[in-house]
Design a protein around this motif. Structure first.
Motif, PDB file in Angstrom:
ATOM      1  N   GLU A  82       0.808  -1.225   0.000  1.00 40.16           N
ATOM      2  CA  GLU A  82       0.000   0.000   0.000  1.00 40.16           C
ATOM      3  C   GLU A  82       0.838   1.270   0.000  1.00 40.16           C
ATOM      4  OE1 GLU A  82      -3.725   0.284   2.260  1.00 40.16           O
ATOM      5  OE2 GLU A  82      -3.231  -1.668   3.115  1.00 40.16           O
ATOM      6  N   ASN A  83       2.141   1.141  -0.080  1.00 40.73           N
ATOM      7  CA  ASN A  83       3.030   2.304  -0.064  1.00 40.73           C
ATOM      8  C   ASN A  83       2.767   3.172   1.165  1.00 40.73           C
ATOM      9  OD1 ASN A  83       5.059   4.050  -0.947  1.00 40.73           O
ATOM     10  ND2 ASN A  83       3.618   5.308  -2.112  1.00 40.73           N
ATOM     11  N   LEU A  84       2.897   2.571   2.328  1.00 35.71           N
ATOM     12  CA  LEU A  84       2.661   3.269   3.582  1.00 35.71           C
ATOM     13  C   LEU A  84       3.711   2.882   4.611  1.00 35.71           C
ATOM     14  CD1 LEU A  84       1.415   0.746   5.330  1.00 35.71           C
ATOM     15  CD2 LEU A  84      -0.724   1.429   4.261  1.00 35.71           C
ATOM     16  N   GLN A  85       3.628   3.510   5.789  1.00 33.43           N
ATOM     17  CA  GLN A  85       4.543   3.198   6.882  1.00 33.43           C
ATOM     18  C   GLN A  85       3.739   2.886   8.132  1.00 33.43           C
ATOM     19  OE1 GLN A  85       7.338   6.668   6.665  1.00 33.43           O
ATOM     20  NE2 GLN A  85       8.865   5.070   6.446  1.00 33.43           N
ATOM     21  N   LEU A  86       3.854   1.654   8.604  1.00 32.39           N
ATOM     22  CA  LEU A  86       3.169   1.229   9.815  1.00 32.39           C
ATOM     23  C   LEU A  86       3.972   1.667  11.039  1.00 32.39           C
ATOM     24  CD1 LEU A  86       2.350  -2.333   8.529  1.00 32.39           C
ATOM     25  CD2 LEU A  86       0.611  -0.678   9.224  1.00 32.39           C
ATOM     26  N   LYS A  87       3.269   2.003  12.096  1.00 32.72           N
ATOM     27  CA  LYS A  87       3.914   2.385  13.346  1.00 32.72           C
ATOM     28  C   LYS A  87       3.892   1.189  14.298  1.00 32.72           C
ATOM     29  CE  LYS A  87       3.651   5.479  17.294  1.00 32.72           C
ATOM     30  NZ  LYS A  87       2.800   6.433  18.046  1.00 32.72           N
ATOM     31  N   LEU A  88       5.009   0.504  14.392  1.00 35.45           N
ATOM     32  CA  LEU A  88       5.067  -0.695  15.224  1.00 35.45           C
ATOM     33  C   LEU A  88       5.906  -0.504  16.484  1.00 35.45           C
ATOM     34  CD1 LEU A  88       5.326  -3.585  12.614  1.00 35.45           C
ATOM     35  CD2 LEU A  88       3.310  -2.638  13.716  1.00 35.45           C
ATOM     36  N   ASN A  89       6.338   0.737  16.759  1.00 40.97           N
ATOM     37  CA  ASN A  89       7.071   1.019  18.004  1.00 40.97           C
ATOM     38  C   ASN A  89       8.213   0.025  18.233  1.00 40.97           C
ATOM     39  OD1 ASN A  89       5.364   3.269  19.276  1.00 40.97           O
ATOM     40  ND2 ASN A  89       3.834   1.705  18.841  1.00 40.97           N
ATOM     41  N   TRP A  90       9.145  -0.004  17.304  1.00 35.93           N
ATOM     42  CA  TRP A  90      10.217  -0.990  17.379  1.00 35.93           C
ATOM     43  C   TRP A  90      11.065  -0.877  18.640  1.00 35.93           C
ATOM     44  CZ3 TRP A  90      11.186  -5.427  14.968  1.00 35.93           C
ATOM     45  CH2 TRP A  90      10.404  -5.717  13.847  1.00 35.93           C
ATOM     46  N   ASP A  91      11.186   0.321  19.182  1.00 37.23           N
ATOM     47  CA  ASP A  91      11.952   0.462  20.423  1.00 37.23           C
ATOM     48  C   ASP A  91      11.303  -0.331  21.553  1.00 37.23           C
ATOM     49  OD1 ASP A  91       9.858   2.478  20.185  1.00 37.23           O
ATOM     50  OD2 ASP A  91      10.566   3.225  22.111  1.00 37.23           O
ATOM     51  N   MET A  92       9.970  -0.464  21.518  1.00 31.43           N
ATOM     52  CA  MET A  92       9.259  -1.232  22.534  1.00 31.43           C
ATOM     53  C   MET A  92       9.251  -2.722  22.191  1.00 31.43           C
ATOM     54  SD  MET A  92       6.104   1.438  23.236  1.00 31.43           S
ATOM     55  CE  MET A  92       5.498   0.628  24.725  1.00 31.43           C
ATOM     56  N   LEU A  93       9.058  -3.047  20.921  1.00 26.35           N
ATOM     57  CA  LEU A  93       9.065  -4.458  20.518  1.00 26.35           C
ATOM     58  C   LEU A  93      10.382  -5.134  20.898  1.00 26.35           C
ATOM     59  CD1 LEU A  93       7.458  -4.593  16.942  1.00 26.35           C
ATOM     60  CD2 LEU A  93       6.548  -5.547  19.062  1.00 26.35           C
ATOM     61  N   GLU A  94      11.475  -4.423  20.719  1.00 28.66           N
ATOM     62  CA  GLU A  94      12.789  -5.004  20.993  1.00 28.66           C
ATOM     63  C   GLU A  94      13.055  -5.198  22.479  1.00 28.66           C
ATOM     64  OE1 GLU A  94      15.232  -2.222  18.931  1.00 28.66           O
ATOM     65  OE2 GLU A  94      15.014  -3.226  16.986  1.00 28.66           O
ATOM     66  N   GLN A  95      12.197  -4.611  23.332  1.00 24.66           N
ATOM     67  CA  GLN A  95      12.376  -4.737  24.776  1.00 24.66           C
ATOM     68  C   GLN A  95      11.420  -5.745  25.414  1.00 24.66           C
ATOM     69  OE1 GLN A  95      14.891  -3.129  26.269  1.00 24.66           O
ATOM     70  NE2 GLN A  95      15.442  -2.101  24.363  1.00 24.66           N
ATOM     71  N   ARG A  96      10.612  -6.414  24.618  1.00 27.34           N
ATOM     72  CA  ARG A  96       9.656  -7.370  25.181  1.00 27.34           C
ATOM     73  C   ARG A  96      10.410  -8.435  25.981  1.00 27.34           C
ATOM     74  NH1 ARG A  96       5.132  -4.262  24.021  1.00 27.34           N
ATOM     75  NH2 ARG A  96       4.043  -4.934  22.102  1.00 27.34           N
ATOM     76  N   ASP A  97       9.904  -8.732  27.181  1.00 30.47           N
ATOM     77  CA  ASP A  97      10.563  -9.740  28.020  1.00 30.47           C
ATOM     78  C   ASP A  97       9.756 -11.027  28.141  1.00 30.47           C
ATOM     79  OD1 ASP A  97       8.477  -9.011  29.692  1.00 30.47           O
ATOM     80  OD2 ASP A  97       9.744  -7.908  31.098  1.00 30.47           O
ATOM     81  N   GLY A  98       8.586 -11.061  27.530  1.00 30.82           N
ATOM     82  CA  GLY A  98       7.770 -12.277  27.574  1.00 30.82           C
ATOM     83  C   GLY A  98       6.971 -12.460  28.838  1.00 30.82           C
ATOM     84  N   ASN A  99       7.072 -11.519  29.774  1.00 30.32           N
ATOM     85  CA  ASN A  99       6.350 -11.651  31.041  1.00 30.32           C
ATOM     86  C   ASN A  99       4.911 -11.165  30.960  1.00 30.32           C
ATOM     87  OD1 ASN A  99       8.620 -12.698  32.363  1.00 30.32           O
ATOM     88  ND2 ASN A  99       9.395 -10.644  32.829  1.00 30.32           N
ATOM     89  N   ARG A 100       4.582 -10.448  29.888  1.00 32.52           N
ATOM     90  CA  ARG A 100       3.221  -9.937  29.697  1.00 32.52           C
ATOM     91  C   ARG A 100       2.742 -10.310  28.307  1.00 32.52           C
ATOM     92  NH1 ARG A 100       3.982  -3.683  30.765  1.00 32.52           N
ATOM     93  NH2 ARG A 100       1.706  -3.652  30.940  1.00 32.52           N
ATOM     94  N   LYS A 101       1.441 -10.530  28.180  1.00 30.31           N
ATOM     95  CA  LYS A 101       0.857 -10.844  26.886  1.00 30.31           C
ATOM     96  C   LYS A 101       0.631  -9.530  26.156  1.00 30.31           C
ATOM     97  CE  LYS A 101      -1.090 -13.460  23.728  1.00 30.31           C
ATOM     98  NZ  LYS A 101      -0.289 -14.314  22.835  1.00 30.31           N
ATOM     99  N   GLU A 102       1.509  -9.216  25.197  1.00 31.84           N
ATOM    100  CA  GLU A 102       1.425  -7.949  24.479  1.00 31.84           C
ATOM    101  C   GLU A 102       1.419  -8.122  22.962  1.00 31.84           C
ATOM    102  OE1 GLU A 102       3.787  -4.708  27.042  1.00 31.84           O
ATOM    103  OE2 GLU A 102       4.985  -6.502  26.632  1.00 31.84           O
ATOM    104  N   ASP A 103       1.786  -9.291  22.492  1.00 26.64           N
ATOM    105  CA  ASP A 103       1.899  -9.519  21.056  1.00 26.64           C
ATOM    106  C   ASP A 103       1.066 -10.732  20.639  1.00 26.64           C
ATOM    107  OD1 ASP A 103       3.779  -7.404  20.712  1.00 26.64           O
ATOM    108  OD2 ASP A 103       5.307  -8.710  21.578  1.00 26.64           O
ATOM    109  N   PHE A 104       0.433 -10.628  19.463  1.00 28.77           N
ATOM    110  CA  PHE A 104      -0.500 -11.644  18.989  1.00 28.77           C
ATOM    111  C   PHE A 104      -0.139 -12.016  17.552  1.00 28.77           C
ATOM    112  CE2 PHE A 104      -2.185  -8.970  22.222  1.00 28.77           C
ATOM    113  CZ  PHE A 104      -2.876  -9.813  23.078  1.00 28.77           C
ATOM    114  N   PHE A 105      -0.043 -13.316  17.287  1.00 27.52           N
ATOM    115  CA  PHE A 105       0.467 -13.808  16.016  1.00 27.52           C
ATOM    116  C   PHE A 105      -0.518 -14.790  15.380  1.00 27.52           C
ATOM    117  CE2 PHE A 105       3.940 -12.846  18.867  1.00 27.52           C
ATOM    118  CZ  PHE A 105       4.893 -12.203  18.081  1.00 27.52           C
TER     119      PHE A 105
END
Length: 273
Positions: A21-44
């Motif tokens: 779509e020629n766009l830029q999604l905001k995925l907050n990579w600074d936060m994604l890279e800090q995920r520790d797995g202790n909280r349910k924050e990501d869904f696949f």
């Protein structure tokens, strides 16, 4: 699954969706890279071993931002609706406000949100600094935060961003342990007058949490801080970015006068709870 493998799969999916779509999604990579797995924050969602849909929860005090994507070939199958429903149920347990984020030029994102019980809240420009002569700062300086600054940082979140005190404490305790960032207290004539955070990765530095105490606002501190950050990040070889609400004319004028230009716009919709 290891975090680095997940991040690699998310990045690949992001590139595929953005190219479609020629766009830029905001995925907050600074936060994604800090995920520790202790909280349910990501869904696949996977099909035949390939990641075809992803949604992330990004918490900011009492507010959560949700953003995700679906591989074009896997759309209109109810996949994202399923992920969103699950994410909302998780977010409602912790946050008072839930915002759904989509690029302003995303035809598919805007069409999907018409089916969701939500209303337009606001838009933000994503801005990048382009070379411009910066002014030297004299009475305003930056210093790294100290453990004793926590109460001051919390109070700024309450006064400037509308956090509750408990949410401000939780938020600051979390971000102080995140890697790849620098947290500063802004001082004017040696007295604490605000705070700002810079998260850097892959040659990009993003300004976050920029706040000046109400008593010191309107005195030129913002311009001095921006000029200091521009010089600092330039010396590190970083491109500098920030976000600002499109209706915040004062801040927008300040950023533009310091050499920032808008290159993308993100829309936010408030979920009806």
């Amino acid at each position: 699954m290891e975090l680095q493998q997940q991040l690699s799969e998310i990045k690949k999916l992001q590139q595929q969706c953005q190219a479609e779509e020629n766009l830029q999604l905001k995925l907050n990579w600074d936060m994604l890279e800090q995920r520790d797995g202790n909280r349910k924050e990501d869904f696949f969602h996977y099909e035949e071993g390939e990641l075809c849909a992803f949604l992330g929860i990004y918490g900011f005090g009492s507010k959560a931002e949700l953003c995700g994507m679906v591989l074009p070939a896997c759309r209109r199958k109810g996949i994202f609706t399923k992920l969103l429903t699950e994410a909302i149920e998780v977010a409602k347990q912790e946050y008072d406000e839930i915002l759904l984020n989509t690029p302003a030029n995303s035809t598919s994102g805007l069409a999907f949100l018409k089916q969701v019980p939500c209303g337009y809240a606001f838009s933000e420009h994503q801005m990048k600094w382009h070379e411009k002569v910066v002014e030297a700062s004299h009475d305003v300086s930056l210093r790294p935060t100290r453990p004793t600054d926590l109460e001051f940082e919390m109070q700024l979140d309450v006064e400037c961003f509308g956090f509750s005190l408990s949410k401000a404490q939780e938020y600051n305790q979390r971000i102080k342990n995140e890697k790849g960032q620098d947290r500063y207290v802004i001082e004017k004539n040696g007295k604490a007058a605000g705070k700002v955070r810079v998260a850097a990765a892959a040659g990009e530095a993003w300004i976050y949490g920029f706040a000046v105490t109400p008593a010191e606002q309107g005195k030129g501190i913002g311009r001095s801080v921006l000029n200091s950050l521009i010089s600092l990040e330039q010396s590190k070889g970083h491109s500098l970015f920030l976000e600002v609400e499109t209706q915040n004319a004062h801040a927008l004028k300040l950023y533009e006068s310091c050499g920032f230009t808008s290159y993308n716009t993100q829309d936010y919709y408030r979920l009806s709870l």
